[in-house]
Design an enzyme around this catalytic site. Sequence first.
Site, mmCIF file in Angstrom:
data_model
loop_
_atom_site.group_PDB
_atom_site.id
_atom_site.type_symbol
_atom_site.label_atom_id
_atom_site.label_comp_id
_atom_site.label_asym_id
_atom_site.label_seq_id
_atom_site.Cartn_x
_atom_site.Cartn_y
_atom_site.Cartn_z
ATOM 1 N N GLU A 191 7.479 -4.232 -7.735
ATOM 2 C CA GLU A 191 7.348 -5.801 -7.891
ATOM 3 C C GLU A 191 7.225 -6.841 -9.221
ATOM 4 O O GLU A 191 6.100 -5.613 -9.685
ATOM 5 C CB GLU A 191 6.910 -6.967 -6.829
ATOM 6 C CG GLU A 191 7.337 -6.224 -5.504
ATOM 7 C CD GLU A 191 6.197 -6.367 -3.544
ATOM 8 O OE1 GLU A 191 5.455 -6.933 -4.430
ATOM 9 O OE2 GLU A 191 6.789 -6.248 -2.756
ATOM 10 N N ARG A 250 4.314 -3.052 3.228
ATOM 11 C CA ARG A 250 4.555 -3.034 1.002
ATOM 12 C C ARG A 250 5.939 -2.472 0.944
ATOM 13 O O ARG A 250 6.208 -1.564 2.076
ATOM 14 C CB ARG A 250 3.477 -2.374 1.058
ATOM 15 C CG ARG A 250 2.566 -3.444 0.940
ATOM 16 C CD ARG A 250 2.481 -3.722 -0.290
ATOM 17 N NE ARG A 250 0.657 -4.759 -0.025
ATOM 18 C CZ ARG A 250 0.317 -5.857 0.977
ATOM 19 N NH1 ARG A 250 0.809 -6.611 0.727
ATOM 20 N NH2 ARG A 250 -0.765 -5.734 0.164
ATOM 21 N N HIS A 262 8.009 -11.438 -1.742
ATOM 22 C CA HIS A 262 7.407 -10.991 -1.150
ATOM 23 C C HIS A 262 6.317 -12.199 -1.277
ATOM 24 O O HIS A 262 5.231 -13.003 -1.387
ATOM 25 C CB HIS A 262 6.306 -10.544 -1.615
ATOM 26 C CG HIS A 262 4.793 -10.175 -1.619
ATOM 27 N ND1 HIS A 262 4.297 -8.555 -2.095
ATOM 28 C CD2 HIS A 262 3.976 -10.320 -0.461
ATOM 29 C CE1 HIS A 262 2.935 -8.292 -1.292
ATOM 30 N NE2 HIS A 262 3.015 -9.064 -0.824
#
Length: 322
Positions: free
Chosen positions: A266, A237, A285
């Site tokens: 994000e 993360r 991601h």
Amino acid sequence: MQPTIVLYKKVPEDVLAMLQARFSVVQFDGVNGDNRAAFVAALANAEGLIGASLKIDAGILDAAPHLKAISTISVGTDQFDVDDLTRREIVLLNTPDVLTQTTADTGFALILATARRVVELADYVRAGQWTGSIGEACFGTDVQGKTLGIIGMGRIGGAIARRAACGFGMRVLYTNRTPNVAAEQAYGAQFTALDALLRTSDFVCITVPLTPQTEGMIGARELAKMPPRAILVNISRGTIIDESALITALENGQLRGAGLDVFEREPLSPDSPLLRMKNVVALPHIGSATHETRHAMAVCAAQNLIDAMEGESSGNMVNPKR
Ligand code: DGY
């Protein structure tokens, strides 16, 4: 009457059919400003909730007084306050195992891409700059035989260690809350204090889950310990790294490069200084994002919810066992 569940992420047709065979399903293809009120209203009767990529906060839970189980289509559980769920007697389930190998592949792809400058040099070819035999300006650095430091030796850390030790003859160092004897025996991984790992690794790969203890664990102080030859890879993360400290370290040439699948915010802003750096490989991601693995995760999450709603104890429960 079938129990009502709310589905807040699009899932494949066969997975939707699994859920519809047992539940009355209220569907949302993601939750945003436009449909948030409808989503919250739908929770009034919901006994189950399944989806991903949405912070499930106390306000949402207060709107769901009958909720018994939440199934997240992810291994990460940082979108939930597990203690609060446990107090409310809501079971939380996640999808470990099915994504381990694919996520480890993403980590290794970033190690290779940064070391061998794959994205930068592919762009160079595409831009028509390859006009003669290449020289030192296009050289990268070896991966094989180097030292890889893995922060967090869980399932994904172990799968990266296997690729590193068995595929690339790398020396593997790791940090973890407790020693991982299986990884030590199988891959010769060495349990190492974080500072020593940062000082001696050629590549550092972060796989530790985001928790209050790991948030911000790699800041300016830690980055300063890494040698200028080192490459930092993050597939966990974004907020585990202090992103502005990383940008400063990269701007100052303190690191060779960074491979990042995750970011503090994000989607990453197109204005991020990270995107101006040739030695940074930034991905959107995609850790577990293959057709096969995302399907397996959806099946796993659906089965987790079915089991939990039918009172079966699932191996994928996140709440602490009583
Ligand atoms: C996971 O499963 O946690 C992935 O990172 C997707 O969020």
